[in-house]
Design an enzyme around this catalytic site. Structure first.
Site, PDB file in Angstrom:
ATOM      1  CE  LYS A  42      34.160 -67.197 -51.924  1.00  0.00           C
ATOM      2  NZ  LYS A  42      33.583 -66.833 -50.683  1.00  0.00           N
TER       3      LYS A  42
ATOM      4  CE  LYS B  52      39.441 -72.808 -50.173  1.00  0.00           C
ATOM      5  NZ  LYS B  52      39.198 -71.636 -49.824  1.00  0.00           N
TER       6      LYS B  52
ATOM      7  CE  LYS C  34      31.879 -73.443 -46.000  1.00  0.00           C
ATOM      8  NZ  LYS C  34      31.359 -72.250 -44.950  1.00  0.00           N
TER       9      LYS C  34
HETATM   10  P1  TYM Z   1      34.792 -69.652 -44.712  1.00  0.00           P
HETATM   11  O1  TYM Z   1      33.271 -70.163 -44.292  1.00  0.00           O
HETATM   12  O2  TYM Z   1      34.927 -70.153 -46.134  1.00  0.00           O
HETATM   13  O3  TYM Z   1      35.699 -70.667 -43.891  1.00  0.00           O
HETATM   14  C1  TYM Z   1      35.663 -70.868 -42.535  1.00  0.00           C
HETATM   15  C2  TYM Z   1      37.143 -71.081 -42.203  1.00  0.00           C
HETATM   16  O4  TYM Z   1      37.449 -72.545 -42.550  1.00  0.00           O
HETATM   17  C3  TYM Z   1      38.627 -72.193 -43.113  1.00  0.00           C
HETATM   18  N1  TYM Z   1      39.010 -73.101 -44.382  1.00  0.00           N
HETATM   19  C4  TYM Z   1      39.986 -73.926 -44.375  1.00  0.00           C
HETATM   20  N2  TYM Z   1      41.151 -74.345 -43.557  1.00  0.00           N
HETATM   21  C5  TYM Z   1      41.738 -75.129 -44.060  1.00  0.00           C
HETATM   22  N3  TYM Z   1      41.748 -75.795 -45.364  1.00  0.00           N
HETATM   23  C6  TYM Z   1      40.724 -75.630 -45.999  1.00  0.00           C
HETATM   24  N4  TYM Z   1      40.406 -76.580 -47.203  1.00  0.00           N
HETATM   25  C7  TYM Z   1      39.755 -74.794 -45.770  1.00  0.00           C
HETATM   26  N5  TYM Z   1      38.568 -74.127 -46.207  1.00  0.00           N
HETATM   27  C8  TYM Z   1      38.231 -73.281 -45.280  1.00  0.00           C
HETATM   28  C9  TYM Z   1      38.810 -70.694 -43.288  1.00  0.00           C
HETATM   29  O5  TYM Z   1      40.024 -70.240 -43.514  1.00  0.00           O
HETATM   30  C10 TYM Z   1      37.966 -70.091 -42.424  1.00  0.00           C
HETATM   31  O6  TYM Z   1      39.139 -69.823 -41.412  1.00  0.00           O
HETATM   32  N6  TYM Z   1      35.880 -65.018 -44.672  1.00  0.00           N
HETATM   33  C11 TYM Z   1      35.600 -66.322 -43.728  1.00  0.00           C
HETATM   34  C12 TYM Z   1      34.660 -66.105 -42.859  1.00  0.00           C
HETATM   35  C13 TYM Z   1      34.715 -65.066 -41.783  1.00  0.00           C
HETATM   36  C14 TYM Z   1      35.640 -64.628 -40.888  1.00  0.00           C
HETATM   37  C15 TYM Z   1      35.324 -63.285 -40.402  1.00  0.00           C
HETATM   38  C16 TYM Z   1      36.788 -65.245 -40.374  1.00  0.00           C
HETATM   39  C17 TYM Z   1      34.040 -63.853 -42.091  1.00  0.00           C
HETATM   40  N7  TYM Z   1      34.228 -62.803 -40.986  1.00  0.00           N
HETATM   41  C18 TYM Z   1      36.048 -62.665 -39.416  1.00  0.00           C
HETATM   42  C19 TYM Z   1      37.454 -64.900 -39.405  1.00  0.00           C
HETATM   43  C20 TYM Z   1      37.006 -63.445 -38.739  1.00  0.00           C
HETATM   44  C21 TYM Z   1      35.727 -67.605 -44.592  1.00  0.00           C
HETATM   45  O7  TYM Z   1      36.634 -67.933 -45.192  1.00  0.00           O
HETATM   46  O8  TYM Z   1      34.768 -68.358 -44.091  1.00  0.00           O
END
Ligand code: TYM
Length: 336
Positions: A111, A199, A202
């Site tokens: 990022k 991947k 969003k």
């Molecule tokens: P975020 O919003 O980027 O993603 C949310 C969740 O979706 C999963 N994910 C995927 N899984 C499979 N294939 C994909 N292409 C894909 N894209 C996203 C991510 O692994 C995530 O589980 N950092 C975290 C948010 C967070 C969090 C936490 C998670 C903040 N604090 C505490 C767990 C515990 C994140 O990536 O969000």
């Protein structure tokens, strides 16, 4: 009872990767574990964001949790910034986290490249805030997609370092629980529809690269019709030269719940032109109940606010206890 915590960033519409990698697991685990689900708005502002949309996106994200099957009566759903312990614990943990641990984070590096000279301190600190989210709730299990594995490792390292520094002598009780990542087989890494080696994300510019959970059926059909495939005959899993083929079959498997052998029996000899409509129908059928539930939930803003208020109260009770223990271990003065 073992605790679960997880969250999604309210940065726009959620996609099939977020659902298959994370949210679908949450729904299953809430049967067995005491669960907390957070809308991580403080994480969402680590990249440039539109203040006019953040509140809306938070409510939509919470509504997706409910629509996907999270039961707010059992599992608190809350907005991260509403529980100030998250920001407070982050500061305490910042003071014991080496910079070079954060410099190694793959997501930060990816990022940061996009941001050039404007890369913010918050983006660098993202994993420490995530560690705080998890550690505040004594969560032993964190259901996430594959891309979050490294952040979970960091969370464990930070907890261990805290204990080494502050919990050795007098107070033998550890303040935190070291969490484990819960990562599903299949669905843990849903790939882009336009590039099977990237991947599904969003933030990818091309909306055609992802299936959003709230895409109407005709849009899902169109995106799958247009998605990248290859010129080879027949369909197969796990051929490294055919990442798109593996990805589309994995999605098919995840939404139909069929096992691989059955899918190969039915589909191995199909052409793309025959398989794509099957896949599109299966995705549409899977999303349909989530979408109709979502429409109900989002229409009743008053109940949604109530869910988030209750969630915040329950979450605050747990989080403030851990925060107090962390402060005590560090020797921060109590309130006289
Ligand atoms: P975020 O919003 O980027 O993603 C949310 C969740 O979706 C999963 N994910 C995927 N899984 C499979 N294939 C994909 N292409 C894909 N894209 C996203 C991510 O692994 C995530 O589980 N950092 C975290 C948010 C967070 C969090 C936490 C998670 C903040 N604090 C505490 C767990 C515990 C994140 O990536 O969000």
């Amino acid at each position: 009872r073992e605790r679960v915590l997880s969250g999604v960033q309210p940065t726009g519409s959620l996609h099939l990767g977020n659902y298959l990698g994370a949210i679908r697991q949450w729904v299953a685990y809430q049967e067995t574990y005491e669960s907390f689900f957070c809308v991580v708005d403080l994480h969402a502002i680590t990249m440039p964001h539109d203040p006019k949309l953040l509140t809306k996106h938070c409510l939509e994200t919470a509504a997706v949790y409910v629509a996907a099957g999270v039961d707010p009566d059992r599992s608190p759903i809350f907005v991260q910034s509403h529980v100030s312990a998250h920001a407070e614990l982050t500061w305490l943990l910042n003071c014991i986290t080496p910079m070079n641990w954060l410099e190694k984070m793959i997501q930060y590096k990816e990022k940061a490249v996009k941001q050039g000279e404007n890369v913010g301190v918050g983006l660098f600190d993202y994993p420490v805030l995530m560690a705080s989210d998890i550690l505040l709730y004594q969560a032993g299990l964190v259901p996430v997609g594959e891309d979050q594995r490294q952040h979970l490792e960091l969370t464990r390292d930070v907890a261990r370092r805290f204990h080494d520094k502050f919990c050795k002598k007098s107070s033998s009780n550890k303040v935190f629980r070291e969490p484990k990542a819960l990562i599903v087989d299949g669905g843990a890494r849903v790939m882009s529809l336009t590039d099977g080696t990237a991947k599904m994300s969003k933030s990818a510019e091309l909306d055609n690269s992802r299936i959003n959970l709230l895409d109407p059926p005709d849009v899902v059909v169109r995106k799958i019709k247009k998605c990248k495939t290859d010129a080879l005959q027949g369909l197969e899993f796990d051929n490294p030269d055919r990442p798109e083929c593996t990805n589309l079959l994995n999605i098919y498997q995840a939404v139909t719940g069929l096992d691989k052998d059955k899918i190969l029996d039915d589909c191995a000899d199909l052409s793309w032109g025959q398989f794509k409509p099957l896949l599109a129908d299966a995705v549409v059928a899977h999303l349909e109940p989530i979408q109709s539930r979502y429409n109900e939930v989002i229409a009743d803003q008053k109940s949604l606010h109530e869910i988030l208020k209750r969630g915040r109260d329950t979450a605050s009770d747990v989080a403030s206890q851990t925060l107090a223990d962390a402060k005590h271990a560090m020797g921060i003065p109590p309130q006289f």
